[in-house]
Design a protein around this motif. Structure first.
Motif, PDB file in Angstrom:
ATOM      1  N   THR A  47      -9.982  28.823  35.491  1.00 41.85           N
ATOM      2  CA  THR A  47      -9.365  27.798  36.299  1.00 41.85           C
ATOM      3  C   THR A  47      -7.894  28.118  36.435  1.00 41.85           C
ATOM      4  O   THR A  47      -7.244  28.525  35.482  1.00 41.85           O
ATOM      5  CB  THR A  47      -9.543  26.406  35.662  1.00 41.85           C
ATOM      6  N   VAL A  48      -7.395  27.921  37.626  1.00 37.28           N
ATOM      7  CA  VAL A  48      -5.986  28.120  37.921  1.00 37.28           C
ATOM      8  C   VAL A  48      -5.449  26.794  38.430  1.00 37.28           C
ATOM      9  O   VAL A  48      -6.051  26.168  39.299  1.00 37.28           O
ATOM     10  CB  VAL A  48      -5.801  29.222  38.991  1.00 37.28           C
ATOM     11  N   TRP A  49      -4.330  26.342  37.874  1.00 36.45           N
ATOM     12  CA  TRP A  49      -3.703  25.113  38.307  1.00 36.45           C
ATOM     13  C   TRP A  49      -2.497  25.478  39.156  1.00 36.45           C
ATOM     14  O   TRP A  49      -1.647  26.252  38.724  1.00 36.45           O
ATOM     15  CB  TRP A  49      -3.263  24.279  37.116  1.00 36.45           C
ATOM     16  N   THR A  50      -2.422  24.921  40.356  1.00 37.63           N
ATOM     17  CA  THR A  50      -1.281  25.185  41.227  1.00 37.63           C
ATOM     18  C   THR A  50      -0.592  23.871  41.559  1.00 37.63           C
ATOM     19  O   THR A  50      -1.256  22.851  41.797  1.00 37.63           O
ATOM     20  CB  THR A  50      -1.703  25.877  42.537  1.00 37.63           C
ATOM     21  N   SER A  51       0.721  23.898  41.549  1.00 39.79           N
ATOM     22  CA  SER A  51       1.519  22.734  41.907  1.00 39.79           C
ATOM     23  C   SER A  51       2.745  23.206  42.654  1.00 39.79           C
ATOM     24  O   SER A  51       3.256  24.294  42.402  1.00 39.79           O
ATOM     25  CB  SER A  51       1.968  21.965  40.663  1.00 39.79           C
ATOM     26  N   VAL A  52       3.214  22.367  43.557  1.00 45.72           N
ATOM     27  CA  VAL A  52       4.455  22.634  44.265  1.00 45.72           C
ATOM     28  C   VAL A  52       5.423  21.519  43.901  1.00 45.72           C
ATOM     29  O   VAL A  52       5.099  20.334  44.057  1.00 45.72           O
ATOM     30  CB  VAL A  52       4.247  22.692  45.792  1.00 45.72           C
ATOM     31  N   TYR A  53       6.582  21.893  43.393  1.00 48.22           N
ATOM     32  CA  TYR A  53       7.603  20.934  42.971  1.00 48.22           C
ATOM     33  C   TYR A  53       8.826  21.056  43.852  1.00 48.22           C
ATOM     34  O   TYR A  53       9.242  22.155  44.204  1.00 48.22           O
ATOM     35  CB  TYR A  53       8.009  21.197  41.514  1.00 48.22           C
ATOM     36  N   ASP A  54       9.407  19.911  44.191  1.00 54.00           N
ATOM     37  CA  ASP A  54      10.667  19.888  44.920  1.00 54.00           C
ATOM     38  C   ASP A  54      11.757  19.565  43.904  1.00 54.00           C
ATOM     39  O   ASP A  54      11.778  18.485  43.324  1.00 54.00           O
ATOM     40  CB  ASP A  54      10.643  18.840  46.028  1.00 54.00           C
ATOM     41  N   VAL A  55      12.655  20.518  43.668  1.00 54.09           N
ATOM     42  CA  VAL A  55      13.681  20.357  42.638  1.00 54.09           C
ATOM     43  C   VAL A  55      14.994  19.815  43.190  1.00 54.09           C
ATOM     44  O   VAL A  55      15.963  19.666  42.450  1.00 54.09           O
ATOM     45  CB  VAL A  55      13.938  21.689  41.886  1.00 54.09           C
ATOM     46  N   ALA A  56      15.022  19.472  44.487  1.00 53.38           N
ATOM     47  CA  ALA A  56      16.257  19.000  45.112  1.00 53.38           C
ATOM     48  C   ALA A  56      16.719  17.667  44.539  1.00 53.38           C
ATOM     49  O   ALA A  56      17.920  17.425  44.420  1.00 53.38           O
ATOM     50  CB  ALA A  56      16.068  18.871  46.618  1.00 53.38           C
ATOM     51  N   ASP A  57      15.783  16.803  44.189  1.00 53.72           N
ATOM     52  CA  ASP A  57      16.120  15.473  43.695  1.00 53.72           C
ATOM     53  C   ASP A  57      15.381  15.228  42.383  1.00 53.72           C
ATOM     54  O   ASP A  57      14.317  14.617  42.366  1.00 53.72           O
ATOM     55  CB  ASP A  57      15.725  14.430  44.743  1.00 53.72           C
TER      56      ASP A  57
END
Length: 120
Positions: A47-57
């Motif tokens: 299993t591979v977990w993928t996430s996209v995070y916005d670090v601007a705020d």
């Protein structure tokens, strides 16, 4: 992908350990999307977990000290230079990081690390 977004891919670990890492990042940054994705393998499924995070705020809920992992976790972070550095700084506050490799491009970088639990 904007210059403030970082794609994080977690693999080679148990679900419980992946959740610890995702919780640490999710407390600090806005999650744009997160998906556990079953992989394929001849001997066993991974299993591979993928996430996209916005670090601007940043959310302001940084990791609450050292995090424990049962086993090391492989993590890949890809995005703009400053954005990836922010993610790594957050991870460094909770885990011991061993660098595995880095690929640098014109606008973004791709970092591979192994995370280990940090004892209190």
């Amino acid at each position: 992908m904007s210059s403030t977004e970082v794609t994080v891919v977690i693999s080679d670990c148990a679900e419980e350990d992946a959740r610890v890492v995702l919780a640490a990042l999710g407390g600090a940054f806005t999650t744009e999307k997160s998906t556990p994705r079953p992989g394929t393998g001849a001997a066993k499924a991974t299993t591979v977990w993928t996430s996209v995070y916005d670090v601007a705020d940043p959310r302001g809920r940084a990791a609450q000290g050292p995090a424990r992992l049962a086993h090391p976790v492989t993590l890949e972070a890809q995005g703009g230079y400053r954005a990836v550095d922010r993610v790594l700084a957050e991870l460094d506050s909770a885990f011991v990081i061993d660098a595995v490799g880095t690929a640098a491009g014109d606008q973004e970088k791709d970092v591979h690390v192994r995370l280990h639990g940090r004892e209190a």
